[in-house]
Every structure is written in C-alpha cells, then in structure tokens.
Design a protein around this motif. Structure first.
Motif, mmCIF file in Angstrom:
data_model
loop_
_atom_site.group_PDB
_atom_site.id
_atom_site.type_symbol
_atom_site.label_atom_id
_atom_site.label_comp_id
_atom_site.label_asym_id
_atom_site.label_seq_id
_atom_site.Cartn_x
_atom_site.Cartn_y
_atom_site.Cartn_z
ATOM 1 N N LEU A 40 60.027 50.714 43.494
ATOM 2 C CA LEU A 40 59.607 49.961 42.316
ATOM 3 C C LEU A 40 58.558 48.948 42.726
ATOM 4 C CD1 LEU A 40 59.826 48.927 39.399
ATOM 5 C CD2 LEU A 40 61.805 47.568 40.119
ATOM 6 N N ILE A 41 57.399 49.031 42.082
ATOM 7 C CA ILE A 41 56.303 48.112 42.394
ATOM 8 C C ILE A 41 55.916 47.364 41.124
ATOM 9 C CG2 ILE A 41 54.000 47.870 43.373
ATOM 10 C CD1 ILE A 41 54.441 50.587 44.746
ATOM 11 N N ILE A 42 56.022 46.051 41.168
ATOM 12 C CA ILE A 42 55.737 45.200 40.019
ATOM 13 C C ILE A 42 54.373 44.544 40.189
ATOM 14 C CG2 ILE A 42 56.398 43.021 38.910
ATOM 15 C CD1 ILE A 42 59.304 43.793 39.360
ATOM 16 N N PHE A 43 53.558 44.634 39.142
ATOM 17 C CA PHE A 43 52.258 43.972 39.137
ATOM 18 C C PHE A 43 52.256 42.917 38.033
ATOM 19 C CE2 PHE A 43 51.486 48.175 40.916
ATOM 20 C CZ PHE A 43 50.743 47.876 42.055
ATOM 21 N N GLU A 44 52.145 41.674 38.431
ATOM 22 C CA GLU A 44 52.016 40.559 37.501
ATOM 23 C C GLU A 44 50.695 39.862 37.776
ATOM 24 O OE1 GLU A 44 53.889 39.664 35.013
ATOM 25 O OE2 GLU A 44 55.664 40.907 35.322
ATOM 26 N N GLY A 45 50.337 38.927 36.908
ATOM 27 C CA GLY A 45 49.096 38.186 37.130
ATOM 28 C C GLY A 45 48.496 37.703 35.839
ATOM 29 N N ARG A 46 47.445 36.969 35.963
ATOM 30 C CA ARG A 46 46.738 36.458 34.794
ATOM 31 C C ARG A 46 46.123 37.594 33.988
ATOM 32 N NH1 ARG A 46 46.039 30.861 34.798
ATOM 33 N NH2 ARG A 46 46.134 29.820 36.829
ATOM 34 N N ASP A 47 45.858 37.342 32.725
ATOM 35 C CA ASP A 47 45.143 38.321 31.919
ATOM 36 C C ASP A 47 43.808 38.633 32.578
ATOM 37 O OD1 ASP A 47 47.075 38.538 29.968
ATOM 38 O OD2 ASP A 47 46.257 36.916 28.753
ATOM 39 N N ALA A 48 43.465 39.918 32.624
ATOM 40 C CA ALA A 48 42.198 40.405 33.185
ATOM 41 C C ALA A 48 42.123 40.270 34.708
ATOM 42 C CB ALA A 48 41.001 39.692 32.544
ATOM 43 N N ALA A 49 43.267 40.121 35.360
ATOM 44 C CA ALA A 49 43.258 39.969 36.815
ATOM 45 C C ALA A 49 43.060 41.290 37.544
ATOM 46 C CB ALA A 49 44.549 39.305 37.290
ATOM 47 N N GLY A 50 43.181 42.425 36.839
ATOM 48 C CA GLY A 50 42.914 43.716 37.471
ATOM 49 C C GLY A 50 44.125 44.589 37.707
ATOM 50 N N LYS A 51 45.219 44.322 37.011
ATOM 51 C CA LYS A 51 46.441 45.120 37.203
ATOM 52 C C LYS A 51 46.205 46.589 36.850
ATOM 53 C CE LYS A 51 48.633 42.300 34.443
ATOM 54 N NZ LYS A 51 47.582 41.249 34.333
ATOM 55 N N ASP A 52 45.536 46.832 35.716
ATOM 56 C CA ASP A 52 45.277 48.218 35.297
ATOM 57 C C ASP A 52 44.480 48.972 36.350
ATOM 58 O OD1 ASP A 52 46.504 48.023 32.715
ATOM 59 O OD2 ASP A 52 44.747 46.953 31.984
ATOM 60 N N GLY A 53 43.468 48.328 36.897
ATOM 61 C CA GLY A 53 42.607 48.979 37.879
ATOM 62 C C GLY A 53 43.340 49.333 39.161
ATOM 63 N N VAL A 54 44.206 48.437 39.605
ATOM 64 C CA VAL A 54 44.985 48.722 40.814
ATOM 65 C C VAL A 54 45.920 49.899 40.577
ATOM 66 C CG1 VAL A 54 46.744 47.831 42.379
ATOM 67 C CG2 VAL A 54 44.879 46.351 41.654
ATOM 68 N N ILE A 55 46.638 49.864 39.464
ATOM 69 C CA ILE A 55 47.596 50.929 39.157
ATOM 70 C C ILE A 55 46.886 52.281 39.053
ATOM 71 C CG2 ILE A 55 49.148 51.800 37.360
ATOM 72 C CD1 ILE A 55 49.944 48.864 36.864
ATOM 73 N N LYS A 56 45.713 52.282 38.437
ATOM 74 C CA LYS A 56 44.954 53.525 38.304
ATOM 75 C C LYS A 56 44.648 54.122 39.667
ATOM 76 C CE LYS A 56 40.562 55.346 36.535
ATOM 77 N NZ LYS A 56 39.310 55.005 35.794
ATOM 78 N N ARG A 57 44.238 53.281 40.624
ATOM 79 C CA ARG A 57 43.890 53.800 41.953
ATOM 80 C C ARG A 57 45.123 54.190 42.753
ATOM 81 N NH1 ARG A 57 40.165 51.411 38.665
ATOM 82 N NH2 ARG A 57 38.089 52.176 39.263
ATOM 83 N N VAL A 58 46.237 53.511 42.542
ATOM 84 C CA VAL A 58 47.458 53.856 43.261
ATOM 85 C C VAL A 58 47.960 55.228 42.837
ATOM 86 C CG1 VAL A 58 49.899 53.267 43.554
ATOM 87 C CG2 VAL A 58 48.149 51.479 43.726
#
Length: 258
Positions: A40-58
């Motif tokens: 289980l990998i959780i990605f949190e952060g500020r809005d527009a911090a790049g969570k979607d982009g990281v998940i896409k590449r993973v």
C-alpha cells in the motif's frame, strides 16, 4: 546546493532513467504476485503537488490486474454515517496486489479539517485511531509507504493556473482549488500537525520536495525500490537524492515549504 538550485534533468535523460526504474518496479510486482504480498502506497500533498503524475509513472508498465489506483470522491451519505476508515479499508490491497492511494484517510487531517468538512471532535477521533489502524495493517503484513509531496506557494499558483488554461487538465479543476492559495497557512499548519503526530516507526512519513516534477517522480520510485524488500532489484538504482526525499523523522517539518 538546494534542490531548487540544481540543474534540472533533461527530458531525454529523464526518460532514460525513468525506464530503468520502471523495469525495477516490474521486478517488485513479480515478487509481490509470486509470494502473495500486499503493498500500500499513500500519496498525500498540497493541491497540484504532482500526485497524479507520480502515480501515472509508477503504474505505467505494471499489471493493471494487480495494480489498483484508489482516488475516492466525495463521501456518500452512508459513508458519513459509517466508521470513518470503512470506505478506505474496502480499498486496501489483497494478496498479490499493489494499491496506490491518491489521497487517503489523511483527508480528515488535511482538506476536511481546513475546509470545515470535519469538526474538531472528528479530527481528534481521527488522530486517536489512525495509529492503531496503521499498526494493524503493518502487523498483518502489509507494506505501507507514505509520501507527502510539497511545493512552494509560487509553484502551486503556477500549476493551478495551468489547470485553468490547459484543456487537457480541465478535469483536475475543483472548488477546493480556489481555497488552496487563500488558505495556504491553514494547510501548512494542518500538514505540520499531521506529519508530526502520525510519523510512526511502522509507518513513517517521507517528504518529497516536488517543485521539480521530474526529480520528484524519479526519486519517489528510487525510494520505493529501496524500501520494498526485493532481491531482484538493482540496488545501484535504489538511491534517492536526499535533497529531494526526506524522512520527516530526520528533517522535521522545518524542511518543508512554510
């Protein structure tokens, strides 16, 4: 030299390094499937911090059957009348699965708290329960990684503006965006308390300086390769840049954007 002062990686070099790291991710997934592991990998952060982009590449070259992205929407009426962790627990990885959470139960300590969607008692209950919830996952054999992506105020304003002008990013626009900059300090305070109170030995927080998207993506994957035990992984590639990836226990909240 700070991460913001470093020369940014070229697009061609980025693609080359990303491919090499993604090959190692596939090795990890093969092991997860072969041995019935749960990640289980959780990605949190500020809005527009790049969570979607990281998940896409993973997940780009991983098996879609055993890799799930969880990005829950607004809670239903039934959700609001249930145990807070229920709807998240239903999305936890089963044997042989890797689950990538694009935001998680930490919504309660962040967005819900700042925007007034959760009252003080609900936030207090969350902090009282989250330690036991995550310890239960860890003791049951789930590998749990928690990343907090942070950017500075100038970079957030730039990215939020891009959402409004780029037709391919229109789906990212939400009413919460308007409050991201207005409530910058409130989000900072909520973030600081959340990271301080929920940085557990069995589930530590890893902060990511994400002003440079490419560096953030590469180094998160490197950290994953370093953190998920797999003998097949080339450990020479599992060396995250310490100026980008920072365990909260070591750097403290002072290392994040004010």
């Amino acid at each position: 030299m700070s991460s913001s002062q470093k020369k940014k990686i070229s697009k061609s070099e980025y693609k080359q390094q990303l491919r090499a790291l993604q090959i190692e991710l596939v090795k990890i997934q093969r092991q997860v499937i072969a041995h019935g592991e749960r990640v289980l990998i959780i990605f949190e952060g500020r809005d527009a911090a790049g969570k979607d982009g990281v998940i896409k590449r993973v997940r780009e070259h991983m098996s879609p059957r055993e890799t799930r992205v969880v990005a829950l929407g607004k809670p239903s009426d039934r959700d609001t009348r249930s145990w807070y962790f229920r709807r998240y627990s239903e999305q936890l990885p089963a044997d042989e699965e890797i689950a990538l959470f694009n935001r998680s139960w930490y919504n309660r300590a962040g967005v819900e708290r700042v925007m007034g969607f959760a009252d003080k008692e609900e936030v207090a209950d969350f902090f009282s329960n989250v330690a036991q919830f995550e310890e239960m996952l860890a003791r049951d054999g789930t590998t749990l990684l928690k990343y907090y992506l942070d950017i500075d105020r100038k970079e957030q304003a730039k990215r939020l503006k891009a959402r409004r002008t780029d037709p391919l990013k229109q789906w990212k626009i939400s009413p919460i965006d308007a409050a991201a900059l207005e409530k910058w300090n409130d989000y900072s305070n909520a973030r600081d308390e959340m990271l301080t109170r929920t940085d557990f030995a069995y589930a530590p927080w890893i902060a990511v300086r994400a002003n440079d998207k490419r560096a953030a993506r590469l180094n998160i994957i490197r950290h994953m390769l370093q953190s998920i035990a797999c003998q097949a992984v080339d450990q020479r590639l599992a060396r995250p840049d310490p100026s980008v990836i920072l365990p909260i226990a070591e750097v403290g909240i002072g290392g994040l954007a004010p």
